[in-house]
Design a protein around this motif. Sequence first.
Motif, short mmCIF file in Angstrom:
data_model
loop_
_atom_site.label_atom_id
_atom_site.label_comp_id
_atom_site.label_asym_id
_atom_site.label_seq_id
_atom_site.Cartn_x
_atom_site.Cartn_y
_atom_site.Cartn_z
N ILE A 1 0.87 -1.20 0.03
CA ILE A 1 -0.13 0.01 -0.15
C ILE A 1 0.68 1.48 -0.07
O ILE A 1 0.53 2.30 -0.63
CB ILE A 1 -1.11 -0.04 1.20
CG1 ILE A 1 -2.07 1.04 1.07
CG2 ILE A 1 -0.17 0.18 2.67
CD1 ILE A 1 -2.92 0.99 0.05
N GLU A 2 1.94 1.25 0.65
CA GLU A 2 2.89 2.48 0.67
C GLU A 2 3.42 2.83 -0.96
O GLU A 2 3.26 3.80 -1.35
CB GLU A 2 4.05 2.22 1.76
CG GLU A 2 3.94 2.36 2.97
CD GLU A 2 4.90 2.49 3.90
OE1 GLU A 2 5.84 3.37 3.69
OE2 GLU A 2 5.02 1.50 4.86
N GLN A 3 3.79 1.91 -1.70
CA GLN A 3 3.98 1.94 -2.91
C GLN A 3 2.95 2.55 -3.81
O GLN A 3 3.20 3.36 -4.62
CB GLN A 3 4.85 0.85 -3.65
CG GLN A 3 5.38 1.00 -4.89
CD GLN A 3 6.30 -0.15 -5.46
OE1 GLN A 3 5.78 -1.40 -4.90
NE2 GLN A 3 7.21 -0.08 -6.17
N THR A 4 1.82 2.07 -3.46
CA THR A 4 0.72 2.58 -4.04
C THR A 4 0.30 4.13 -3.88
O THR A 4 0.07 4.74 -4.88
CB THR A 4 -0.79 1.60 -3.73
OG1 THR A 4 -0.61 0.36 -3.97
CG2 THR A 4 -2.05 2.19 -4.46
N GLY B 1 -1.62 -4.96 8.89
CA GLY B 1 -1.27 -3.58 9.27
C GLY B 1 -1.78 -2.44 8.17
O GLY B 1 -1.49 -1.25 8.07
N THR B 2 -2.72 -2.86 7.15
CA THR B 2 -3.01 -1.89 5.79
C THR B 2 -3.57 -0.57 6.43
O THR B 2 -3.17 0.26 6.00
CB THR B 2 -3.97 -2.72 5.11
OG1 THR B 2 -3.27 -4.00 4.51
CG2 THR B 2 -4.20 -1.75 3.75
N ARG B 3 -4.57 -0.76 7.43
CA ARG B 3 -5.44 0.43 7.77
C ARG B 3 -4.14 1.38 8.54
O ARG B 3 -4.50 2.54 8.37
CB ARG B 3 -6.41 0.08 8.73
CG ARG B 3 -7.34 1.15 8.65
CD ARG B 3 -8.71 0.70 9.41
NE ARG B 3 -9.73 1.73 9.35
CZ ARG B 3 -10.72 2.03 8.32
NH1 ARG B 3 -10.41 1.55 7.38
NH2 ARG B 3 -11.22 3.27 8.32
N SER B 4 -3.69 0.77 9.47
CA SER B 4 -2.63 1.65 10.07
C SER B 4 -1.63 2.43 9.30
O SER B 4 -1.46 3.67 9.62
CB SER B 4 -1.58 0.77 11.21
OG SER B 4 -2.69 0.05 11.98
N ILE B 5 -1.04 1.79 8.17
CA ILE B 5 -0.32 2.55 7.37
C ILE B 5 -1.10 3.63 6.57
O ILE B 5 -0.73 4.82 6.58
CB ILE B 5 0.17 1.55 6.22
CG1 ILE B 5 1.22 0.34 6.97
CG2 ILE B 5 0.99 2.33 5.29
CD1 ILE B 5 1.67 -0.68 5.94
#
Length: 325
Positions: free
Chosen positions: A21-24, A49-53
Amino acid sequence: MDSSNPIISVVVIAYNHEKYIEQTLNGILDQKINVPFEVVIGEDASTDGTRSIIKRYCITNSNIILLDSSVNKGMQKNFIDTISACKGKYIALCEGDDYWLGDDKLQTQFDFLESNPDYAAIAHNSYKLYDNWNSPWSITQAKKRGEDVEKLSGYVGTCSAGHKQGDIGFDYFLFEKWPFHTASFFFRNIGMDKFPEVLKITATPDKVLFATVLKYGKIFFEDKIRAVYRVHEGGVTNQSSNSSVKVPYHLNKIETVRSFYQISPPSEHEKIKGVIAEQYLQVAIYEKGRKRVSNLYKAIKLRPSFLVKKIRIVTSIVFRTVFKR
């Protein structure tokens, strides 16, 4: 730039995309564009941890809207709810495991639709990236797609399959041969009320979206690589290869294609009928007993020519039914 009145809405749907998700988000936020845009994220109650990021990104980026999702909605409802929340005149798509390249993707696509009112959407080419590319799973997937396994590396080919730049017609969606990936699609916000009800249940909501948008204007394909489609074991498009889900997969496909009667001109209806007949034949192959016979009958009723053109398959189905195999 004031993102409270966005001209463009970027839709991101994410589920257990902690690794990606960070790269997205970086690819989206790096865009240089002269109009305000919002990033509407449908994070579907991930267990990692997707939502936290994403929340961390929200702190420093006021144009990110993270939708509430205390329970897992499933792909279809999450997709619909996220698009429904968009306020922009235009919508761009990028799933949480894919990403954009360069900083001019949005500006280029925005400029094209602003200058060409007879077009409803524009898409472009994308790299295919095999995640953990040297794993047995990735090699199997590469073989299915006709890729050269000996040349496997991170990036393996593109989505265009040699298709030339130009307009994309209805057949590309009916026969699933469109030369672009979801992360490349940029379209006019026509309103969710324009989409058929099957969008709520289809296993391929992007396919229904593309075909529906085509009803409201032309779609242009740009043969330039501006995104990366990540192929990995948890990806949505790789769930139907398991034999245990083949029957519901093909039945779902029948309902999806049947909805095309609503969004296509009558001149296309005979082709739609043929695709539905082919799917009934596929169901008959994997079903047993009376259900097998019933689906074979439906296929032949729609396409009597199958008795000649598909005689080997039809004979095999009848043989297995008679001898209960």
